[in-house]
Design a protein around this motif. Structure first.
Motif, PDB file in Angstrom:
ATOM      1  N   ARG A 248       0.829  -1.205   0.000  1.00 33.17           N
ATOM      2  CA  ARG A 248       0.000   0.000   0.000  1.00 33.17           C
ATOM      3  C   ARG A 248       0.865   1.257   0.000  1.00 33.17           C
ATOM      4  N   ARG A 249       2.144   1.102  -0.329  1.00 36.36           N
ATOM      5  CA  ARG A 249       3.011   2.283  -0.405  1.00 36.36           C
ATOM      6  C   ARG A 249       2.495   3.179  -1.532  1.00 36.36           C
ATOM      7  N   PRO A 250       2.464   4.479  -1.310  1.00 36.35           N
ATOM      8  CA  PRO A 250       2.010   5.361  -2.380  1.00 36.35           C
ATOM      9  C   PRO A 250       2.897   5.231  -3.624  1.00 36.35           C
ATOM     10  N   ILE A 251       4.202   5.140  -3.400  1.00 38.62           N
ATOM     11  CA  ILE A 251       5.145   4.949  -4.505  1.00 38.62           C
ATOM     12  C   ILE A 251       6.081   3.836  -4.064  1.00 38.62           C
ATOM     13  N   CYS A 252       6.134   2.785  -4.845  1.00 39.14           N
ATOM     14  CA  CYS A 252       6.976   1.652  -4.488  1.00 39.14           C
ATOM     15  C   CYS A 252       7.997   1.418  -5.596  1.00 39.14           C
ATOM     16  N   PHE A 253       9.235   1.197  -5.199  1.00 42.35           N
ATOM     17  CA  PHE A 253      10.333   1.019  -6.145  1.00 42.35           C
ATOM     18  C   PHE A 253      10.537  -0.441  -6.536  1.00 42.35           C
ATOM     19  N   PHE A 254       9.729  -1.331  -5.989  1.00 34.58           N
ATOM     20  CA  PHE A 254       9.970  -2.760  -6.133  1.00 34.58           C
ATOM     21  C   PHE A 254       8.869  -3.461  -6.933  1.00 34.58           C
ATOM     22  N   ALA A 255       9.193  -4.642  -7.446  1.00 32.21           N
ATOM     23  CA  ALA A 255       8.221  -5.454  -8.184  1.00 32.21           C
ATOM     24  C   ALA A 255       7.271  -6.107  -7.178  1.00 32.21           C
ATOM     25  N   HIS A 256       6.001  -6.277  -7.562  1.00 33.96           N
ATOM     26  CA  HIS A 256       5.010  -6.876  -6.666  1.00 33.96           C
ATOM     27  C   HIS A 256       4.670  -8.306  -7.047  1.00 33.96           C
ATOM     28  N   ALA A 257       5.283  -8.807  -8.090  1.00 35.40           N
ATOM     29  CA  ALA A 257       5.147 -10.203  -8.512  1.00 35.40           C
ATOM     30  C   ALA A 257       6.396 -10.542  -9.326  1.00 35.40           C
ATOM     31  N   THR A 258       6.718 -11.817  -9.412  1.00 32.02           N
ATOM     32  CA  THR A 258       7.950 -12.208 -10.114  1.00 32.02           C
ATOM     33  C   THR A 258       7.932 -11.787 -11.583  1.00 32.02           C
ATOM     34  N   ASP A 259       6.742 -11.748 -12.202  1.00 32.78           N
ATOM     35  CA  ASP A 259       6.700 -11.352 -13.613  1.00 32.78           C
ATOM     36  C   ASP A 259       6.921  -9.849 -13.815  1.00 32.78           C
ATOM     37  N   GLU A 260       6.932  -9.065 -12.730  1.00 30.15           N
ATOM     38  CA  GLU A 260       7.211  -7.631 -12.818  1.00 30.15           C
ATOM     39  C   GLU A 260       8.693  -7.315 -12.654  1.00 30.15           C
ATOM     40  N   ILE A 261       9.497  -8.288 -12.226  1.00 25.70           N
ATOM     41  CA  ILE A 261      10.918  -8.022 -12.016  1.00 25.70           C
ATOM     42  C   ILE A 261      11.558  -7.685 -13.355  1.00 25.70           C
ATOM     43  N   ARG A 262      12.207  -6.551 -13.389  1.00 27.79           N
ATOM     44  CA  ARG A 262      12.860  -6.093 -14.612  1.00 27.79           C
ATOM     45  C   ARG A 262      14.246  -6.703 -14.717  1.00 27.79           C
ATOM     46  N   PRO A 263      14.567  -7.197 -15.905  1.00 30.20           N
ATOM     47  CA  PRO A 263      15.961  -7.617 -16.091  1.00 30.20           C
ATOM     48  C   PRO A 263      16.802  -6.350 -16.186  1.00 30.20           C
ATOM     49  N   CYS A 264      17.952  -6.374 -15.616  1.00 32.48           N
ATOM     50  CA  CYS A 264      18.804  -5.189 -15.740  1.00 32.48           C
ATOM     51  C   CYS A 264      20.179  -5.631 -16.188  1.00 32.48           C
ATOM     52  N   ALA A 265      20.890  -4.679 -16.734  1.00 35.10           N
ATOM     53  CA  ALA A 265      22.243  -4.970 -17.211  1.00 35.10           C
ATOM     54  C   ALA A 265      23.073  -5.482 -16.047  1.00 35.10           C
ATOM     55  N   LEU A 266      24.012  -6.334 -16.345  1.00 30.34           N
ATOM     56  CA  LEU A 266      24.893  -6.820 -15.293  1.00 30.34           C
ATOM     57  C   LEU A 266      25.552  -5.626 -14.630  1.00 30.34           C
ATOM     58  N   GLN A 267      25.523  -5.633 -13.320  1.00 28.56           N
ATOM     59  CA  GLN A 267      26.162  -4.537 -12.610  1.00 28.56           C
ATOM     60  C   GLN A 267      27.073  -5.119 -11.549  1.00 28.56           C
ATOM     61  N   ALA A 268      28.179  -4.471 -11.363  1.00 31.60           N
ATOM     62  CA  ALA A 268      29.110  -4.939 -10.343  1.00 31.60           C
ATOM     63  C   ALA A 268      28.462  -4.781  -8.983  1.00 31.60           C
ATOM     64  N   ASP A 269      28.871  -5.611  -8.053  1.00 33.96           N
ATOM     65  CA  ASP A 269      28.385  -5.448  -6.688  1.00 33.96           C
ATOM     66  C   ASP A 269      28.739  -4.043  -6.230  1.00 33.96           C
ATOM     67  N   GLU A 270      27.901  -3.495  -5.389  1.00 34.47           N
ATOM     68  CA  GLU A 270      28.179  -2.160  -4.901  1.00 34.47           C
ATOM     69  C   GLU A 270      29.435  -2.208  -4.051  1.00 34.47           C
ATOM     70  N   PRO A 271      30.323  -1.257  -4.262  1.00 36.24           N
ATOM     71  CA  PRO A 271      31.547  -1.262  -3.473  1.00 36.24           C
ATOM     72  C   PRO A 271      31.246  -0.931  -2.018  1.00 36.24           C
ATOM     73  N   GLY A 272      32.162  -1.256  -1.160  1.00 40.64           N
ATOM     74  CA  GLY A 272      32.013  -0.901   0.246  1.00 40.64           C
ATOM     75  C   GLY A 272      32.139   0.592   0.424  1.00 40.64           C
ATOM     76  N   GLU A 273      31.871   1.047   1.632  1.00 39.40           N
ATOM     77  CA  GLU A 273      31.886   2.475   1.908  1.00 39.40           C
ATOM     78  C   GLU A 273      33.246   3.115   1.621  1.00 39.40           C
ATOM     79  N   ASP A 274      34.351   2.426   1.947  1.00 39.27           N
ATOM     80  CA  ASP A 274      35.679   2.987   1.700  1.00 39.27           C
ATOM     81  C   ASP A 274      35.925   3.171   0.210  1.00 39.27           C
ATOM     82  N   ALA A 275      35.531   2.188  -0.597  1.00 40.62           N
ATOM     83  CA  ALA A 275      35.723   2.298  -2.047  1.00 40.62           C
ATOM     84  C   ALA A 275      34.855   3.416  -2.621  1.00 40.62           C
ATOM     85  N   GLU A 276      33.625   3.545  -2.124  1.00 39.11           N
ATOM     86  CA  GLU A 276      32.748   4.631  -2.579  1.00 39.11           C
ATOM     87  C   GLU A 276      33.393   5.978  -2.274  1.00 39.11           C
TER      88      GLU A 276
END
Length: 191
Positions: free
Chosen positions: A121-149
């Motif tokens: 019931r979020r007014p705006i939700c950034f996430f998929a609500h069913a598996t068929d809504e999950i968007r494929p996205c380009a391969l992305q590297a794991d997010e670096p740790g805070e020190d690397a950022e």
């Protein structure tokens, strides 16, 4: 267009903010709207209105976003923005400056399931609500740790200073915020 959207969402007498957002959600706008238009297109309204329920961006609004097609920022939070400090790089920063920029970025939007699923019931939700809504996205590297950022961000600040886009004082202040133990930006470690 933004004007058409604002017209469709014109408040009806007695309608609450939640009603307006519910109407926006019920329009079944595509993923492209949320990733590339929501809070990106500047508002054309001249009358005072509640920006929290307007799908357009407003000058000074904390949810205002840059268009990821024209501003090459990534879906990771800017180290200074994460600490609630202003980023001296502004719109030229290569990092997200708020949760809307981060989670509505094409690399993040609907790439994970919402923990509430169809019951969300979020007014705006950034996430998929069913598996068929999950968007494929380009391969992305794991997010670096805070020190690397932090190291990468400091490199970006110094590059902007070298290109004479930022004064040395702005870099020094940013480095002092990021590395509180450093006396000045000049003495900061180079990563």
């Amino acid at each position: 267009t933004a004007a058409d959207l604002v017209r469709l969402l014109r408040p009806c007498p007695g309608a609450s903010s939640e009603d307006i957002i519910a109407r926006l959600r019920s329009m079944n706008l595509g993923d492209d709207f949320w990733m590339y238009s929501f809070k990106v297109v500047l508002c054309a309204k001249t009358a005072s209105h509640k920006w929290t329920v307007c799908p357009c961006g407003h000058v000074g609004e904390t949810a205002r976003r840059r268009d990821p097609r024209t501003h090459p920022y990534c879906a990771m939070m800017c180290p200074l923005a994460k600490m609630k400090h202003p980023c001296p790089l502004g719109d030229s920063c290569l990092w997200s400056h708020n949760v809307f920029e981060r989670w509505l970025h094409p690399a993040k939007y609907k790439t994970r399931l919402c923990s509430f699923g169809k019951a969300c019931r979020r007014p705006i939700c950034f996430f998929a609500h069913a598996t068929d809504e999950i968007r494929p996205c380009a391969l992305q590297a794991d997010e670096p740790g805070e020190d690397a950022e932090c190291a990468e961000y400091i490199r970006q600040l110094h590059a902007a200073q070298d290109a004479r886009l930022l004064p040395p004082e702005a870099v020094q202040v940013a480095v002092q915020v990021l590395l509180p133990g450093s006396a000045s930006g000049a003495g900061a470690p180079v990563f």
